[in-house]
Design a protein around this motif. Structure first.
Motif, PDB file in Angstrom:
ATOM      1  N   UNK A   1      21.821 -62.785  15.520  1.00  8.73           N
ATOM      2  CA  UNK A   1      21.807 -61.318  15.556  1.00  8.73           C
ATOM      3  C   UNK A   1      20.843 -60.777  14.489  1.00  8.73           C
TER       4      UNK A   1
ATOM      5  N   UNK B   1      20.260 -71.203  18.902  1.00  8.28           N
ATOM      6  CA  UNK B   1      19.450 -70.110  19.457  1.00  8.28           C
ATOM      7  C   UNK B   1      17.967 -70.491  19.472  1.00  8.28           C
TER       8      UNK B   1
ATOM      9  N   UNK C   1      26.305 -62.393  19.862  1.00  8.37           N
ATOM     10  CA  UNK C   1      25.847 -63.721  20.247  1.00  8.37           C
ATOM     11  C   UNK C   1      26.908 -64.401  21.097  1.00  8.37           C
TER      12      UNK C   1
ATOM     13  N   UNK D   1      27.641 -67.754  24.051  1.00  5.61           N
ATOM     14  CA  UNK D   1      27.158 -68.930  24.771  1.00  5.61           C
ATOM     15  C   UNK D   1      27.894 -68.978  26.102  1.00  5.61           C
TER      16      UNK D   1
ATOM     17  N   UNK E   1      22.861 -69.894  25.291  1.00  5.21           N
ATOM     18  CA  UNK E   1      23.123 -68.801  24.353  1.00  5.21           C
ATOM     19  C   UNK E   1      22.334 -67.546  24.696  1.00  5.21           C
ATOM     20  N   UNK E   2      22.948 -66.395  24.424  1.00  2.00           N
ATOM     21  CA  UNK E   2      22.284 -65.113  24.683  1.00  2.00           C
ATOM     22  C   UNK E   2      22.769 -64.085  23.669  1.00  2.00           C
ATOM     23  N   UNK E   3      21.945 -63.076  23.440  1.00  2.00           N
ATOM     24  CA  UNK E   3      22.352 -61.924  22.645  1.00  2.00           C
ATOM     25  C   UNK E   3      22.612 -60.788  23.626  1.00  2.00           C
TER      26      UNK E   3
END
Lengths: 329, 329
Positions: free
Chosen positions: A238, A264, B212, B214, B219-221
């Motif tokens: 983040x 990430x 954040x 997964x 993984x993604x924001x």
């Protein structure tokens, strides 16, 4: 023609400094060193399949335990304790209030019995209430004089020599190097440029809120006792997005607090490098991992292999840990 | 020796590009141009009393109304409206819910009757719910195709040519240029590097929170419908400290939303430059200041003189406002 040759050599030497000498003299030959050199060679080879344009060569580094030590406790905690002692005359109530009372009695163990919560409470009480400029001065004065309790060296002398070489090597190859630390952003900025070559705008960390005020015509940013951001674990990706706005291609950490940052980083397309510094050198530093309350490393050790992350053994991979002490004056 | 001369000239030309030609061809001679050139000359003169090392040459630019237009409304608002139309099939409830219903009917005026609050509500509803990477793609697609309602040009063609020259001139003189905008940080980053030469890590703006996650190992924001930071007015010095960690020496704005940024910049020691772009050119752009709901400029006009800030008259000081339209293909 000889002068022309000299000029050309100078131009070439400036353009490709990485060719000059061994860029990592404090690293022993081994898998870790090879993985790093090979990654950098691949992403910087023009026309190669893994070439990455310089603008996208973002490398992120944890600080505590990755660039400098973190034992017997985070160095910022020593700063917090010293601030409590310095501020005690203005806070008579601390004499009877934990965890402050224990710090003032010199009983660190009891002061830290409350864990991260106690540390956060003390950090807040000592890091707020000043302007950003006053706080910068306080940190600058402390870091210039405070000594590590075991080695007696300045904290800025407890940075890892192999990592300094790595930072310089990456920058010489067009990387932009960032710190992404759970530590306080304004605790690191006053010395990160001098010690690591990393300017304030490339330091990401935990922070408290600030407020813009104009007092008697003079504007200031006042530090408030309120959390703004915790740059740890899930917070690291983040923080990276907030500050950098693109995904790094290389990440360096040492504890499970860095796991998500490495995850990430390596989930992006193209060549990626993730490195974990493993503290396995009891003789030259401290050996700790799975059971340590500071810098705990368990999941990282378990998953590094299958994920293709590189483990650096401080014992095997580093020719030296710290820089040589400066000659006595 | 002739080849040596050629090499030396090339080396010198690379090292001092600012000497090459007029660095600000779209600026008329006048006080504003003179103040800018003189400031840059002073802070870059080695050994001079006002010399500033390159690392401290931080210049901050507002975006809306300073680097590109902001009339008849913030360009990001057009993006928000287009997003509402695109997302409407997934939000049947918007047909009966203001301000969304008015947007869907094409009634912009009613949609904006709720002021900044309504705009924020719509931005939140349309900017959250995606990952950061999806959002970057959505913005990239929109900015590549959407046209300004009055000029019919791409929004990225509505940047001010004199300001592009100024950005390049400052960078050629060792400045690091940052955007510090009330607009959305992730709305600007996808095109700021291409259009302004400003990389994502040097863009500061308003933001929503991200989380954040997964999902299925990936993984993604994820963007959340919750304000993280408003980078306007008193927020601008706060955002500058958070991201840059040192005080700029030059600041460029156009509205009272930039006042505190200019005040903070010029309150530092040593040479400082503060510039306000005044929209006084009804023929080539739009004339507005004290009474405008967008880009209101009143306090800045009143206090620029006594504070030594420079007012740029778009009418008098700029030879041209926008770049020439590209030749039709």
């Amino acid at each position: 023609m000889r002068r022309l040759t000299v000029v050309l050599v100078m131009v070439l030497a400036c353009a490709w400094p990485a060719l000059a000498a061994d860029p990592l003299p404090s690293w022993n030959d081994g898998n870790a060193r090879t993985a790093i050199l090979s990654f950098v060679a691949r992403v910087t080879t023009h026309g190669g399949p893994a070439f990455v344009p310089p603008a996208e060569r973002i490398a992120v580094f944890d600080n505590d335990g990755t660039l400098w030590g973190e034992q017997p406790m985070y160095f910022q905690a020593f700063f917090v304790f010293d601030r409590i002692k310095a501020l005690a005359p203005q806070h008579p109530e601390w004499k009877d209030k934990e965890p402050f009372a224990s710090v003032l009695k010199g009983d660190v163990k009891s002061a830290l019995a409350g864990g991260e919560h106690a540390l956060l409470e003390m950090a807040m009480a000592t890091h707020a209430g000043t302007t950003t400029e006053e706080f910068e001065r306080i940190v600058g004065d402390w870091i210039a004089t405070a000594k590590h309790p075991k080695t007696g060296r300045l904290y800025t002398e407890m940075v890892y020599q192999p990592m300094l070489e790595l930072l310089a090597y990456l920058r010489a190859n067009g990387f932009k190097t960032f710190i992404v630390s759970g530590g306080g952003i304004e605790f690191m900025r006053p010395w990160a440029e001098r010690v690591y070559g990393i300017p304030p705008e490339q330091v990401i960390g935990s922070s408290i809120k600030t407020k813009y005020e104009v007092r008697n015509g003079k504007p200031a940013l006042v530090r408030l006792p309120e959390i703004n951001f915790i740059d740890d674990k899930e917070g690291k990706p983040v923080g990276i997005q907030q500050h950098i706005g693109r995904r790094p291609i290389a990440a360096f950490g040492n504890s499970d607090g860095d796991f998500q940052m490495l995850e990430w980083t390596t989930a992006g397309a193209g060549p990626r490098l993730a490195v974990i510094v493993h503290h396995d050198d009891a003789a030259r530093e401290t050996a700790y991992d799975r059971e340590s309350s500071i810098g705990r490393l368990a999941r990282g050790l378990d998953e590094a292999g299958p994920r293709g992350w590189v483990i650096v053994s401080m014992k095997q991979d580093w020719r030296r840990v710290f820089s040589e002490p400066p000659a006595k004056q």
